[in-house]
Write an enzyme that holds these catalytic residues in place. Structure first.
Site, PDB file in Angstrom:
ATOM      1  N   CYS A   1     -98.842  42.300 -45.467  1.00 52.29           N
ATOM      2  CA  CYS A   1     -97.672  43.170 -45.302  1.00 52.29           C
ATOM      3  C   CYS A   1     -96.480  42.736 -46.152  1.00 52.29           C
ATOM      4  O   CYS A   1     -95.534  43.506 -46.333  1.00 52.29           O
ATOM      5  CB  CYS A   1     -97.283  43.238 -43.827  1.00 52.29           C
TER       6      CYS A   1
ATOM      7  N   HIS B   1     -90.283  45.747 -42.861  1.00 45.80           N
ATOM      8  CA  HIS B   1     -91.696  46.113 -42.707  1.00 45.80           C
ATOM      9  C   HIS B   1     -91.855  46.841 -41.375  1.00 45.80           C
ATOM     10  O   HIS B   1     -91.223  46.477 -40.385  1.00 45.80           O
ATOM     11  CB  HIS B   1     -92.540  44.831 -42.724  1.00 45.80           C
TER      12      HIS B   1
ATOM     13  N   ASN C   1     -98.314  51.443 -39.273  1.00 47.57           N
ATOM     14  CA  ASN C   1     -98.176  50.298 -40.166  1.00 47.57           C
ATOM     15  C   ASN C   1     -99.116  50.497 -41.361  1.00 47.57           C
ATOM     16  O   ASN C   1    -100.331  50.410 -41.215  1.00 47.57           O
ATOM     17  CB  ASN C   1     -98.529  49.024 -39.382  1.00 47.57           C
TER      18      ASN C   1
END
Ligand code: UT7
Length: 330
Positions: free
Chosen positions: A114, A255, A285
């Site tokens: 990520c 994020h 996500n």
């Protein structure tokens, strides 16, 4: 005098197909209320079979080039941050280069889960700042649906597919662009969030597939706590060493892993809600895709303007943590 580096264009792409919480209710023992309350996610976009990371990345790249009004042949370098490359090799960057016709570019993939996009952004910025290149394309793209176990309710509800691309170029007179960054990796967190199969340690066999080693495995609670602590800690370090406080920030683009992680981090930093960009409800996500998708959302919502002081923060498998401070110059 050497120039700085700035983001000069952005493009994003998500596949049209939606996977809603109602769809997931039919697949695993979950419900819309739990997912929304614990994560903030309402839906994710996922690819149809046969569509790969390079396809999403290429679409985002085309959109980014169109916005800037330049040809793909002008791009000198392509860095693709991803943990779901089309194949182990060739690099997805090579596939994207061919798909968009970036005939003058070199490049490679970067694997930092990520935090991949933020790490790639720094590499690209340094190559611009050093004077080596004038046009670097940085792409964050993942097809998480290709590595999810859709019988595991603790992971399959979290992730979606998507891509974002930015163009990096030298700053013009009076512009600032990238200011500073703090990155950190901590390999002791490796087994809290990983895909154990398919690499050189556990090459794919019928046994590794039967053991579901080709899927994402995550200890959600453990990751949650470290994510909040480390994103806040590194953000503080970055602000302090640049003699800034949260009050100096115009926009925080974190994020998108969990709405509660974002809110807890923002709270620790003392950032009011109207400075925090959250779009996890629409996309879930998307791993390396979240930050450019969130940048684009901020622009769409008129929350990001030329001259704004922006903080980016990410946390992901590895563990990897990234924070970047920049002046928005688009
Ligand atoms: O992007 C990379 C970094 N990743 C992250 O940052 C993710 C970090 N972790 C998280 O976002 C959260 O930990 C999760 C969303 C994964 C889980 O939320 P949580 O509040 O930590 O829940 P939990 O894992 O503690 O589970 C609470 C309960 C459990 O039931 P019991 O044991 O209390 O009876 C789970 O079995 O919720 C249950 N549960 C679910 N229930 C309905 C877990 N997943 C689900 C589900 N639907 N999808």
């Amino acid at each position: 005098m050497r120039s700085g580096a700035k983001i000069s264009s952005i493009g994003v792409y998500v596949p049209p197909k939606l996977l809603t919480n109602a769809d997931l209710e039919k697949m695993v023992a979950t419900n819309d209320e739990w997912i929304v309350e614990r994560t903030g996610i309402h839906q994710r976009h996922i690819v149809e079979p046969g569509v790969a990371t390079s396809d999403l990345a290429a679409e985002a790249a085309r959109c980014c080039l169109k916005r800037r009004g330049i040809e793909a042949s002008e791009v000198e370098m392509i860095i693709v941050a991803t943990v779901t490359p089309d194949m182990m090799f060739p690099a997805t960057a090579c596939l994207v280069q061919e798909k968009i016709g970036a005939t003058g570019a070199w490049g490679f993939d970067l694997s930092a889960a990520c935090s991949g996009f933020i790490y790639a952004l720094q590499l690209g910025a340094k190559l611009i700042e050093s004077g080596v290149h004038k046009k670097v394309m940085v792409i964050g793209a993942d097809v998480m649906s290709s590595i999810l176990d859709y019988t595991d309710r603790s992971t399959c509800i979290l992730f979606g597919d998507g891509a974002g691309a930015v163009l990096l170029e030298p700053t013009e007179e009076g512009e600032i662009g990238f200011v500073d960054f703090v990155h950190e990796i901590d390999g002791s967190g490796g087994s809290s969030l990983y895909m154990p199969g398919g690499g050189s340690l556990h090459p794919s066999t019928a046994e590794t597939v039967a053991a579901k080693m080709h899927f994402v495995h995550q200890e959600g609670g453990a990751v949650f706590k470290v994510a909040v602590r480390k994103m806040a800690e590194l953000s503080e370090t970055l602000l302090t060493r640049n003699e800034l406080t949260a009050a100096d920030l115009d926009c925080f683009i974190p994020h998108q892993a969990n709405r509660r992680i974002i809110q807890a981090t923002a709270e620790r930093l003392g950032l009011p809600e109207d400075k925090v960009v959250i779009n996890i409800g629409e996309y879930g996500n998307t791993t390396a895709g979240t930050i450019p998708l969130a940048m684009n959302t901020a622009l769409d919502r008129d929350r990001l303007h030329k001259g704004d002081t922006v903080l980016l923060a990410s946390f992901g498998g590895g563990f990897t943590v990234g924070t970047t401070l920049l002046r928005w110059e688009m």
